[in-house]
Scaffold this motif. Structure first.
Motif, PDB file in Angstrom:
ATOM      1  N   CYS A  61       0.829  -1.208   0.000  1.00 32.61           N
ATOM      2  CA  CYS A  61       0.000   0.000   0.000  1.00 32.61           C
ATOM      3  C   CYS A  61       0.864   1.259   0.000  1.00 32.61           C
ATOM      4  O   CYS A  61       0.615   2.204  -0.766  1.00 32.61           O
ATOM      5  N   ILE A  62       1.888   1.276   0.844  1.00 29.04           N
ATOM      6  CA  ILE A  62       2.796   2.430   0.882  1.00 29.04           C
ATOM      7  C   ILE A  62       3.569   2.540  -0.430  1.00 29.04           C
ATOM      8  O   ILE A  62       3.717   3.639  -0.991  1.00 29.04           O
ATOM      9  N   GLY A  63       4.044   1.406  -0.940  1.00 34.04           N
ATOM     10  CA  GLY A  63       4.813   1.410  -2.186  1.00 34.04           C
ATOM     11  C   GLY A  63       4.025   1.951  -3.357  1.00 34.04           C
ATOM     12  O   GLY A  63       4.516   2.799  -4.118  1.00 34.04           O
ATOM     13  N   TRP A  64       2.789   1.473  -3.510  1.00 35.58           N
ATOM     14  CA  TRP A  64       1.973   1.937  -4.628  1.00 35.58           C
ATOM     15  C   TRP A  64       1.554   3.390  -4.456  1.00 35.58           C
ATOM     16  O   TRP A  64       1.482   4.144  -5.442  1.00 35.58           O
ATOM     17  N   THR A  65       1.283   3.817  -3.247  1.00 32.69           N
ATOM     18  CA  THR A  65       0.924   5.217  -3.024  1.00 32.69           C
ATOM     19  C   THR A  65       2.088   6.130  -3.404  1.00 32.69           C
ATOM     20  O   THR A  65       1.900   7.136  -4.103  1.00 32.69           O
ATOM     21  N   VAL A 115       6.679  -0.907 -11.759  1.00 32.88           N
ATOM     22  CA  VAL A 115       6.537  -0.695 -10.314  1.00 32.88           C
ATOM     23  C   VAL A 115       6.199  -2.002  -9.616  1.00 32.88           C
ATOM     24  O   VAL A 115       6.753  -2.322  -8.555  1.00 32.88           O
ATOM     25  N   ASP A 116       5.295  -2.792 -10.202  1.00 34.24           N
ATOM     26  CA  ASP A 116       4.916  -4.061  -9.590  1.00 34.24           C
ATOM     27  C   ASP A 116       6.117  -5.010  -9.514  1.00 34.24           C
ATOM     28  O   ASP A 116       6.316  -5.682  -8.500  1.00 34.24           O
ATOM     29  N   LEU A 117       6.918  -5.042 -10.582  1.00 32.48           N
ATOM     30  CA  LEU A 117       8.127  -5.870 -10.572  1.00 32.48           C
ATOM     31  C   LEU A 117       9.134  -5.381  -9.536  1.00 32.48           C
ATOM     32  O   LEU A 117       9.779  -6.180  -8.854  1.00 32.48           O
ATOM     33  N   LEU A 118       9.265  -4.055  -9.412  1.00 37.51           N
ATOM     34  CA  LEU A 118      10.190  -3.485  -8.437  1.00 37.51           C
ATOM     35  C   LEU A 118       9.768  -3.836  -7.013  1.00 37.51           C
ATOM     36  O   LEU A 118      10.596  -4.244  -6.193  1.00 37.51           O
ATOM     37  N   LEU A 119       8.470  -3.707  -6.712  1.00 42.92           N
ATOM     38  CA  LEU A 119       7.981  -4.029  -5.376  1.00 42.92           C
ATOM     39  C   LEU A 119       8.149  -5.520  -5.080  1.00 42.92           C
ATOM     40  O   LEU A 119       8.505  -5.905  -3.959  1.00 42.92           O
ATOM     41  N   ALA A 120       7.902  -6.362  -6.092  1.00 44.92           N
ATOM     42  CA  ALA A 120       8.086  -7.810  -5.907  1.00 44.92           C
ATOM     43  C   ALA A 120       9.564  -8.133  -5.658  1.00 44.92           C
ATOM     44  O   ALA A 120       9.891  -9.002  -4.847  1.00 44.92           O
ATOM     45  N   THR A 121      10.466  -7.412  -6.349  1.00 49.29           N
ATOM     46  CA  THR A 121      11.901  -7.620  -6.138  1.00 49.29           C
ATOM     47  C   THR A 121      12.318  -7.206  -4.734  1.00 49.29           C
ATOM     48  O   THR A 121      13.073  -7.911  -4.051  1.00 49.29           O
ATOM     49  N   LEU A 122      11.811  -6.054  -4.282  1.00 48.04           N
ATOM     50  CA  LEU A 122      12.107  -5.599  -2.925  1.00 48.04           C
ATOM     51  C   LEU A 122      11.561  -6.585  -1.896  1.00 48.04           C
ATOM     52  O   LEU A 122      12.192  -6.812  -0.849  1.00 48.04           O
ATOM     53  N   ARG A 123      10.418  -7.188  -2.207  1.00 48.65           N
ATOM     54  CA  ARG A 123       9.856  -8.196  -1.303  1.00 48.65           C
ATOM     55  C   ARG A 123      10.779  -9.408  -1.201  1.00 48.65           C
ATOM     56  O   ARG A 123      11.003  -9.946  -0.117  1.00 48.65           O
ATOM     57  N   GLN A 124      11.349  -9.828  -2.337  1.00 47.01           N
ATOM     58  CA  GLN A 124      12.272 -10.962  -2.323  1.00 47.01           C
ATOM     59  C   GLN A 124      13.557 -10.628  -1.568  1.00 47.01           C
ATOM     60  O   GLN A 124      14.097 -11.458  -0.841  1.00 47.01           O
ATOM     61  N   VAL A 125      14.042  -9.387  -1.723  1.00 49.66           N
ATOM     62  CA  VAL A 125      15.222  -8.955  -0.963  1.00 49.66           C
ATOM     63  C   VAL A 125      14.918  -8.989   0.526  1.00 49.66           C
ATOM     64  O   VAL A 125      15.746  -9.415   1.348  1.00 49.66           O
ATOM     65  N   ASN A 126      13.714  -8.554   0.899  1.00 52.84           N
ATOM     66  CA  ASN A 126      13.295  -8.577   2.294  1.00 52.84           C
ATOM     67  C   ASN A 126      13.273  -9.997   2.842  1.00 52.84           C
ATOM     68  O   ASN A 126      13.672 -10.256   3.984  1.00 52.84           O
TER      69      ASN A 126
END
Length: 372
Positions: free
Chosen positions: A37-41, A155-166
């Motif tokens: 939610c924060i990422g997309w906003t 953006v969706d790919l970037l957020l998914a990548t950050l999720r994998q890094v997390n």
């Protein structure tokens, strides 16, 4: 669906954890939803700034900067909730349970459906804030729309990548790493559990390294159920896994003990599948200890959030006594006193000398009460 060799069937797959996607929103799921939610906003605010300051829209729909920001704050949480829900679904129901080819196909289908959903949401929100006099088809294919669709996919790919890094760093650690939280070593009170696969050498020789690795994959996928008990999966070291809890979270509801029994119950539930695929039913033995540890960021070219201290060494040594003491779960007297649990039975195993420890450590075997 994985391709296997030898006595492994091509159609055998392990069922993912059976709790429903939104049957309850636990801490882990709420963290994922909040992140998206924060990422997309922020992504939509960035788009508003880029398109709304000193630029002119090419399409038929003209937006003021203020309206564009209002739309960004409205769309961000909605799209984030949908995108976060899709990530939860992927992690809990899809990932590691389908082939790479099928996973790519699912991703392509997801992007197509996701863009359609974004268009529908956008049309509804634009209609709410603007006096649109075009239909949804004209809106979807308005001049310049495809550039926005490309932006949404990136953006969706970037957020998914950050999720994998997390996930690689450990749940919730990415934000702290970016803030420099772990740059300077600091102390924490934590509980550590070392889990070790019984008869691992024999299994590795019998299965071969590929099938043995697949066995560990399935076991550690099942270990994900420990997250329901607020566990943090700290490390995988060969056939061993290390779990940790913040002291208060680990003590609450006996989470540090219940995590082990929930894991072993899931292994037992999947026992027929393990037997069919690997001709064995995996058994894990565990040791627990609590105390003060130091947490810090280590590494220059490969970063990791690491815990250091005698507490970790002691937990590992306690686990190493499981075979000698013929017990599946052992814990230190210190942790037992902190738990004060009535849902488990503790059997004193004596004051045991542990490698590297000057003084003996009093150890207890744990057994779950049938009524707990």
């Amino acid at each position: 669906m994985r391709m296997t060799k030898g006595n492994l069937s091509k159609t055998d797959t392990f069922k993912p954890m059976t709790f429903p996607l939104f049957g309850f929103i636990n801490k882990r799921r709420s963290r994922i939803i909040r992140f998206y939610c924060i990422g997309w906003t922020l992504a939509f605010i960035f788009l508003s700034i880029v398109r709304g300051v000193g630029t002119v829209e090419l399409g038929n729909i003209q937006l003021s900067f203020e309206i564009s920001l209002l739309i960004a704050f409205t769309m961000g949480p909605i799209v984030g909730f949908i995108s976060g829900g899709a990530q939860i679904l992927t992690e809990e129901r899809i990932y590691k349970h389908v082939s790479i080819r099928r996973l790519l196909l699912i991703n392509l289908l997801y992007f197509y459906l996701f863009i359609m959903v974004v268009v529908l949401i956008s049309y509804g929100i634009f209609t709410l804030y603007l006096d649109l006099n075009i239909n949804i088809t004209s809106f979807a294919f308005d001049r310049g729309s495809f550039a926005i669709y490309f932006y949404v996919i990136v953006v969706d790919l970037l957020l998914a990548t950050l999720r994998q890094v997390n996930l690689m760093l450990g749940e919730g650690k990415l934000g702290g790493l970016l803030r420099g939280k772990f740059y300077t070593p600091r102390e924490e009170k934590r509980i550590f559990m070392f889990l070790d696969l019984q008869a691992s050498t024999e299994l590795a020789e019998r299965l071969g390294h590929v099938n043995y690795s697949m066995l560990l994959q399935d076991c550690f996928n099942d270990l994900g159920i420990a997250l329901k008990n607020e566990a943090e999966i700290y490390q995988y070291v060969g056939d061993e896994a290390v779990l940790t809890w913040n002291l208060n979270e680990g003590l609450q509801n006996e989470n540090c003990l219940r995590a082990y029994y929930n894991f072993t119950a899931l292994l037992e539930k999947n026992g027929d599948l393990y037997q069919k695929k690997y001709n064995c039913k995996p058994i894990f033995k565990a040791g627990l200890h609590s105390g003060i540890v130091t947490v810090t960021e280590v590494g220059k070219y490969k970063k990791e959030i690491a815990y250091h201290g005698d507490t970790i060494n002691t937990a590992a040594r306690i686990q190493g006594q499981c075979n000698a003491l013929k017990s599946e779960l052992l814990l230190s007297e210190k942790l037992k006193k902190e738990l004060a649990s009535t849902n488990f039975t503790y059997t004193p195993m004596g004051s045991i000398p542990l490698k590297g420890k000057k003084e003996n450590v009093v150890i207890y075997a744990v057994r779950e009460n049938s009524t707990s």
